[in-house]
Motif scaffolding. Structure first.
Motif, PDB file in Angstrom:
ATOM      1  N   GLY A  16      14.992  -3.716 -13.855  1.00  0.00           N
ATOM      2  CA  GLY A  16      15.751  -2.484 -14.077  1.00  0.00           C
ATOM      3  C   GLY A  16      17.245  -2.753 -14.038  1.00  0.00           C
ATOM      4  O   GLY A  16      18.032  -2.049 -14.673  1.00  0.00           O
ATOM      5  N   GLY A  24      28.273  -1.601 -23.382  1.00  0.00           N
ATOM      6  CA  GLY A  24      27.097  -1.269 -22.578  1.00  0.00           C
ATOM      7  C   GLY A  24      26.945   0.231 -22.471  1.00  0.00           C
ATOM      8  O   GLY A  24      27.798   0.996 -22.960  1.00  0.00           O
ATOM      9  N   ALA A  25      25.891   0.650 -21.801  1.00  0.00           N
ATOM     10  CA  ALA A  25      25.625   2.095 -21.692  1.00  0.00           C
ATOM     11  C   ALA A  25      26.775   2.827 -21.016  1.00  0.00           C
ATOM     12  O   ALA A  25      27.141   3.936 -21.419  1.00  0.00           O
ATOM     13  CB  ALA A  25      24.342   2.320 -20.893  1.00  0.00           C
ATOM     14  N   THR A  26      27.357   2.203 -20.016  1.00  0.00           N
ATOM     15  CA  THR A  26      28.472   2.853 -19.304  1.00  0.00           C
ATOM     16  C   THR A  26      29.617   3.129 -20.275  1.00  0.00           C
ATOM     17  O   THR A  26      30.182   4.232 -20.288  1.00  0.00           O
ATOM     18  CB  THR A  26      28.951   1.948 -18.137  1.00  0.00           C
ATOM     19  OG1 THR A  26      27.838   1.748 -17.265  1.00  0.00           O
ATOM     20  CG2 THR A  26      30.089   2.570 -17.372  1.00  0.00           C
ATOM     21  N   HIS A  79      21.847   7.987 -12.999  1.00  0.00           N
ATOM     22  CA  HIS A  79      22.648   6.818 -12.597  1.00  0.00           C
ATOM     23  C   HIS A  79      24.113   7.276 -12.550  1.00  0.00           C
ATOM     24  O   HIS A  79      24.498   8.190 -13.283  1.00  0.00           O
ATOM     25  CB  HIS A  79      22.453   5.745 -13.672  1.00  0.00           C
ATOM     26  CG  HIS A  79      23.083   4.425 -13.387  1.00  0.00           C
ATOM     27  ND1 HIS A  79      24.423   4.185 -13.563  1.00  0.00           N
ATOM     28  CD2 HIS A  79      22.549   3.249 -12.967  1.00  0.00           C
ATOM     29  CE1 HIS A  79      24.688   2.926 -13.267  1.00  0.00           C
ATOM     30  NE2 HIS A  79      23.567   2.335 -12.893  1.00  0.00           N
ATOM     31  N   ALA A 139      26.519   6.185 -13.905  1.00  0.00           N
ATOM     32  CA  ALA A 139      27.128   6.117 -15.248  1.00  0.00           C
ATOM     33  C   ALA A 139      26.983   7.428 -16.013  1.00  0.00           C
ATOM     34  O   ALA A 139      27.707   7.658 -16.991  1.00  0.00           O
ATOM     35  CB  ALA A 139      26.479   4.982 -16.053  1.00  0.00           C
ATOM     36  N   THR A 189      18.858  11.841 -18.340  1.00  0.00           N
ATOM     37  CA  THR A 189      18.244  10.523 -18.493  1.00  0.00           C
ATOM     38  C   THR A 189      16.886  10.615 -19.191  1.00  0.00           C
ATOM     39  O   THR A 189      16.170  11.603 -19.039  1.00  0.00           O
ATOM     40  CB  THR A 189      18.087   9.841 -17.113  1.00  0.00           C
ATOM     41  OG1 THR A 189      17.763   8.483 -17.328  1.00  0.00           O
ATOM     42  CG2 THR A 189      17.012  10.484 -16.247  1.00  0.00           C
ATOM     43  N   ASN A 232      16.266   5.466 -13.173  1.00  0.00           N
ATOM     44  CA  ASN A 232      16.238   4.058 -12.749  1.00  0.00           C
ATOM     45  C   ASN A 232      15.844   3.913 -11.286  1.00  0.00           C
ATOM     46  O   ASN A 232      15.739   2.801 -10.793  1.00  0.00           O
ATOM     47  CB  ASN A 232      17.604   3.392 -12.994  1.00  0.00           C
ATOM     48  CG  ASN A 232      18.690   3.959 -12.122  1.00  0.00           C
ATOM     49  OD1 ASN A 232      18.875   5.176 -12.060  1.00  0.00           O
ATOM     50  ND2 ASN A 232      19.413   3.108 -11.428  1.00  0.00           N
ATOM     51  N   ASP A 252      20.686   9.414 -21.710  1.00  0.00           N
ATOM     52  CA  ASP A 252      20.906   8.066 -21.189  1.00  0.00           C
ATOM     53  C   ASP A 252      19.582   7.310 -21.354  1.00  0.00           C
ATOM     54  O   ASP A 252      18.635   7.524 -20.595  1.00  0.00           O
ATOM     55  CB  ASP A 252      21.329   8.150 -19.715  1.00  0.00           C
ATOM     56  CG  ASP A 252      21.438   6.768 -19.080  1.00  0.00           C
ATOM     57  OD1 ASP A 252      21.090   5.769 -19.738  1.00  0.00           O
ATOM     58  OD2 ASP A 252      21.863   6.699 -17.911  1.00  0.00           O
ATOM     59  N   CYS A 267      19.046   4.071 -21.074  1.00  0.00           N
ATOM     60  CA  CYS A 267      19.123   2.715 -20.512  1.00  0.00           C
ATOM     61  C   CYS A 267      17.761   2.161 -20.096  1.00  0.00           C
ATOM     62  O   CYS A 267      17.408   1.033 -20.431  1.00  0.00           O
ATOM     63  CB  CYS A 267      20.007   2.766 -19.288  1.00  0.00           C
ATOM     64  SG  CYS A 267      21.411   1.717 -19.470  1.00  0.00           S
ATOM     65  N   GLN A 268      17.005   2.954 -19.343  1.00  0.00           N
ATOM     66  CA  GLN A 268      15.671   2.507 -18.924  1.00  0.00           C
ATOM     67  C   GLN A 268      14.630   2.968 -19.936  1.00  0.00           C
ATOM     68  O   GLN A 268      13.639   2.272 -20.183  1.00  0.00           O
ATOM     69  CB  GLN A 268      15.316   3.070 -17.532  1.00  0.00           C
ATOM     70  CG  GLN A 268      16.300   2.706 -16.434  1.00  0.00           C
ATOM     71  CD  GLN A 268      16.306   1.221 -16.092  1.00  0.00           C
ATOM     72  OE1 GLN A 268      15.358   0.488 -16.397  1.00  0.00           O
ATOM     73  NE2 GLN A 268      17.373   0.764 -15.469  1.00  0.00           N
ATOM     74  N   HIS A 297      21.539  -5.727 -22.269  1.00  0.00           N
ATOM     75  CA  HIS A 297      21.027  -6.700 -21.291  1.00  0.00           C
ATOM     76  C   HIS A 297      19.739  -6.250 -20.604  1.00  0.00           C
ATOM     77  O   HIS A 297      19.024  -7.073 -20.047  1.00  0.00           O
ATOM     78  CB  HIS A 297      22.106  -7.019 -20.242  1.00  0.00           C
ATOM     79  CG  HIS A 297      22.444  -5.879 -19.334  1.00  0.00           C
ATOM     80  ND1 HIS A 297      21.933  -5.758 -18.073  1.00  0.00           N
ATOM     81  CD2 HIS A 297      23.231  -4.786 -19.514  1.00  0.00           C
ATOM     82  CE1 HIS A 297      22.412  -4.660 -17.505  1.00  0.00           C
ATOM     83  NE2 HIS A 297      23.199  -4.046 -18.364  1.00  0.00           N
ATOM     84  N   LYS A 298      19.452  -4.954 -20.636  1.00  0.00           N
ATOM     85  CA  LYS A 298      18.186  -4.483 -20.043  1.00  0.00           C
ATOM     86  C   LYS A 298      17.052  -4.573 -21.058  1.00  0.00           C
ATOM     87  O   LYS A 298      15.886  -4.414 -20.727  1.00  0.00           O
ATOM     88  CB  LYS A 298      18.339  -3.042 -19.552  1.00  0.00           C
ATOM     89  CG  LYS A 298      19.335  -2.894 -18.410  1.00  0.00           C
ATOM     90  CD  LYS A 298      19.400  -1.480 -17.927  1.00  0.00           C
ATOM     91  CE  LYS A 298      20.671  -1.158 -17.181  1.00  0.00           C
ATOM     92  NZ  LYS A 298      20.699  -1.636 -15.806  1.00  0.00           N
TER      93      LYS A 298
HETATM   94  N1  PLP Z   1      21.899   4.411 -16.843  1.00  0.00           N
HETATM   95  C1  PLP Z   1      20.803   3.948 -16.248  1.00  0.00           C
HETATM   96  C2  PLP Z   1      19.583   4.818 -16.149  1.00  0.00           C
HETATM   97  C3  PLP Z   1      20.783   2.665 -15.722  1.00  0.00           C
HETATM   98  O1  PLP Z   1      19.681   2.199 -15.127  1.00  0.00           O
HETATM   99  C4  PLP Z   1      21.966   1.879 -15.826  1.00  0.00           C
HETATM  100  C5  PLP Z   1      21.996   0.534 -15.225  1.00  0.00           C
HETATM  101  O2  PLP Z   1      21.305   0.251 -14.276  1.00  0.00           O
HETATM  102  C6  PLP Z   1      23.077   2.409 -16.471  1.00  0.00           C
HETATM  103  C7  PLP Z   1      23.012   3.681 -16.974  1.00  0.00           C
HETATM  104  C8  PLP Z   1      24.332   1.616 -16.644  1.00  0.00           C
HETATM  105  O3  PLP Z   1      24.110   0.501 -17.420  1.00  0.00           O
HETATM  106  P1  PLP Z   1      25.233  -0.627 -17.627  1.00  0.00           P
HETATM  107  O4  PLP Z   1      25.672  -1.036 -16.249  1.00  0.00           O
HETATM  108  O5  PLP Z   1      24.530  -1.705 -18.374  1.00  0.00           O
HETATM  109  O6  PLP Z   1      26.335  -0.003 -18.414  1.00  0.00           O
END
Ligand code: PLP
Length: 407
Positions: free
Chosen positions: A30, A93-95, A123, A125, A171, A175, A200, A202-203, A225-226
Motif C-alpha cells: 500500500g 504522483g497522486a499528491t 489519506h 493527500a 477515495t 489505504n 483518489d 491511489c489504492q 509507484h503503487k
Molecule cells: N491517497 C491514498 C489513498 C494513498 O494511499 C496515498 C499513498 O499512500 C496517497 C493518496 C498519496 O500518494 P503519493 O504519496 O504517491 O502521492
C-alpha cells in the motif's frame, strides 16, 4: 489459464532478497509496490541508450522519447477509460495531482462562503490540500464520517451538499480500512446537485482498476509507484470541460503557446498542466508497468489478492487481542490492526527483524486513528505476488512478537 503465482514472483527481482538473513516478506504494498524486471529494464535502457528531453528537440533521441512518452499517455488513457489523451496529465504522483486540482480548480470555481466535501477516511493527500485552499479562499471543508466497521456513511452526503458546494473529494479505496465506498450512487447524487467529484484512485486503481467514463468521476488521481511503476510519476485525469477552464497550476517551459512580456498564451491540453521537464522516463516506465499488468489476466490477479485477504483476515482474527480496523465486505487487500496492551511500533520492529515488512504508524490518515481513539496501527497490504505462506509467516511473527512483548 491458471497463473503460477510462485513463478510470477520471479518477475520481481527484489522479492528474492534476504533481510537480516531471512527471506523478505514484503507486505507494505500500500505504501509502494515492487517493480517487475521489464519496468526496471525499460527505465535503465532509456537512461543508458535513449535519453533526450521531450517535446523540445528535433534530434533523434528527443523525438524517440517524445513518441514513447505520448505512447505511454495513450496506454494510460485506454487503461483508465479516458475519452481522450487530452484528459490525461502526467504529474509527480497522486499528491501532486490532487494539489493541481486544489489550486487550479479553486482558482476558477471556489470562492468565499463556498464549501468542499471530503471524507473522514481519506489519506492526508485528499484532506490537507483542501484545507489549505479552503483557508485561502474563505471556504468551508465538510466531512462525510465513517462508522466503527469502516463503512462510509454516504447517506449523510445529501445533508452536506448545498448550493455552495463546489467539489466532492472521495477515495476509491481507503489505504487504512480497505473500504471501497460504493462510488456510483455518491457521484450520481453529487452530480444531481451540480457538484463535480474528484476520486483518489491511489489504492483503488491497484486493486480493481477504473473506467473513469463509466464511473463518471470528474477528476481521478493516482501514483505510478503503487501500480508497479517507477516513483515520481503520477496521473491526473480530468474531464476536458473542467481542465479547459482551469488556469495552469505552474508556469514554465512546455506549457506555453507563445511568450512575451505583454502576453503569454498557454499550450493545449494536456501540456497546459505539464510545466517544466516532466518525469518522462518515469511516465514511460509507468506505461511499461501497465503493459506488464495487461499481459496477465488482471481479473485472476485480483482474485488471488481477494483470496489472500480472506485468508489473512481469518488467520489474523484468530490472534488473541488483535483487532482489525475496517471489516467491510469487498474490501481491498489492505488489513490494518492493533493489539490490546501492545504498541504497533514494537510489533513492527520485531517483524522487521524477521524479514517481514509491514507499515506501522498513522498511515498518513490521522483522522482515522482519531476516530478509533488510537495513535497507530500495523498494516499488511498485499499484492498479487504475495503467497499464503507469507501470511502464515506474518501470523507466526506477530504471535512471537506478542509473546515477547507481553512477557
Ligand atoms: N491517497 C491514498 C489513498 C494513498 O494511499 C496515498 C499513498 O499512500 C496517497 C493518496 C498519496 O500518494 P503519493 O504519496 O504517491 O502521492
Amino acid at each position: 489459464m491458471d497463473i503460477d503465482f510462485r513463478k510470477i514472483r520471479e518477475d520481481f527481482p527484489i522479492l528474492s532478497q534476504k533481510i537480516y538473513g531471512k527471506p523478505l516478506i514484503y507486505l507494505d504494498n500500500g505504501a509502494t509496490a515492487q517493480k517487475p524486471q521489464c519496468v526496471i529494464d525499460k527505465v535503465n535502457t532509456l537512461h543508458c541508450e535513449m535519453n533526450g528531453n521531450i517535446h523540445r528537440g528535433i534530434h533523434f533521441m528527443s523525438e524517440r522519447c517524445t513518441e514513447a512518452y505520448e505512447a505511454a499517455r495513450s496506454r494510460i488513457a485506454d487503461f483508465i477509460g479516458a475519452a481522450s489523451t487530452r484528459e490525461v496529465i502526467f504529474t509527480s504522483g497522486a499528491t501532486a495531482s490532487i494539489n493541481t486540482v486544489a489550486y487550479s480548480f479553486a482558482e476558477r470555481y471556489l470562492g468565499a462562503g463556498d464549501n468542499v466535501i471530503t471524507t473522514e477516511m481519506e489519506h492526508h493527500a485528499n484532506i490537507v490540500p483542501w484545507q489549505i485552499v479552503c483557508q485561502r479562499k474563505g471556504a468551508e471543508l465538510r466531512v462525510i464520517p465513517f462508522d466503527d466497521e469502516g463503512r462510509l456513511m454516504t447517506e449523510q452526503l445529501e445533508q452536506l451538499l448545498d448550493d455552495r458546494t463546489r467539489l466532492l473529494c472521495i477515495t476509491q479505496a481507503s489505504n487504512v480500512l480497505g473500504t471501497r465506498p460504493d462510488l456510483a450512487p455518491v457521484i450520481a447524487a453529487a452530480h444531481r446537485a451540480g457538484v463535480p467529484v474528484l476520486v483518489d484512485g491511489c489504492q483503488g486503481i491497484v486493486h480493481g482498476g477504473v473506467n473513469v467514463q463509466e464511473l463518471d468521476c470528474d477528476f481521478y488521481a493516482f501514483s505510478g509507484h503503487k501500480l508497479y511503476g517507477p516513483t515520481g510519476i503520477g496521473v491526473l485525469y480530468g474531464k476536458e470541460k473542467y481542465l479547459a477552464e482551469m488556469p495552469p497550476f505552474m508556469g514554465g517551459g512546455d506549457m506555453v503557446g507563445t511568450v512575451s512580456f505583454q502576453k503569454t498564451t498557454y499550450a493545449e491540453l494536456p501540456l497546459k498542466f505539464e510545466a517544466g521537464t516532466t518525469n518522462y522516463i518515469g511516465a514511460i516506465g509507468l506505461g511499461e508497468a501497465i503493459g506488464y499488468l495487461q499481459s496477465h489476466d488482471i481479473a485472476a490477479l485480483l482474485q488471488h489478492e481477494a483470496a489472500l485477504t480472506r485468508y489473512a483476515t481469518e488467520r489474523l482474527s484468530a490472534i488473541d487481542g488483535l483487532r482489525i480496523y475496517g471489516t467491510q465486505p469487498h474490501k481491498c487487500s489492505i488489513l490494518s490492526f492493533g493489539f490490546q496492551g501492545v504498541h504497533p511500533f514494537d510489533v513492527g520492529m520485531i517483524l522487521d527483524k524477521l524479514g517481514i515488512a509491514v507499515r506501522t504508524g498513522t498511515h498518513c490518515a490521522e483522522p482515522v486513528m482519531t476516530h478509533y481513539g488510537i495513535t497507530a496501527m500495523v498494516r499488511a497490504s498485499m499484492a498479487f505476488y504475495n503467497l499464503p505462506e507469507e501470511i502464515d509467516r506474518l501470523v507466526e511473527g506477530i504471535t512471537r512478537a506478542l509473546r515477547m512483548l507481553r512477557a
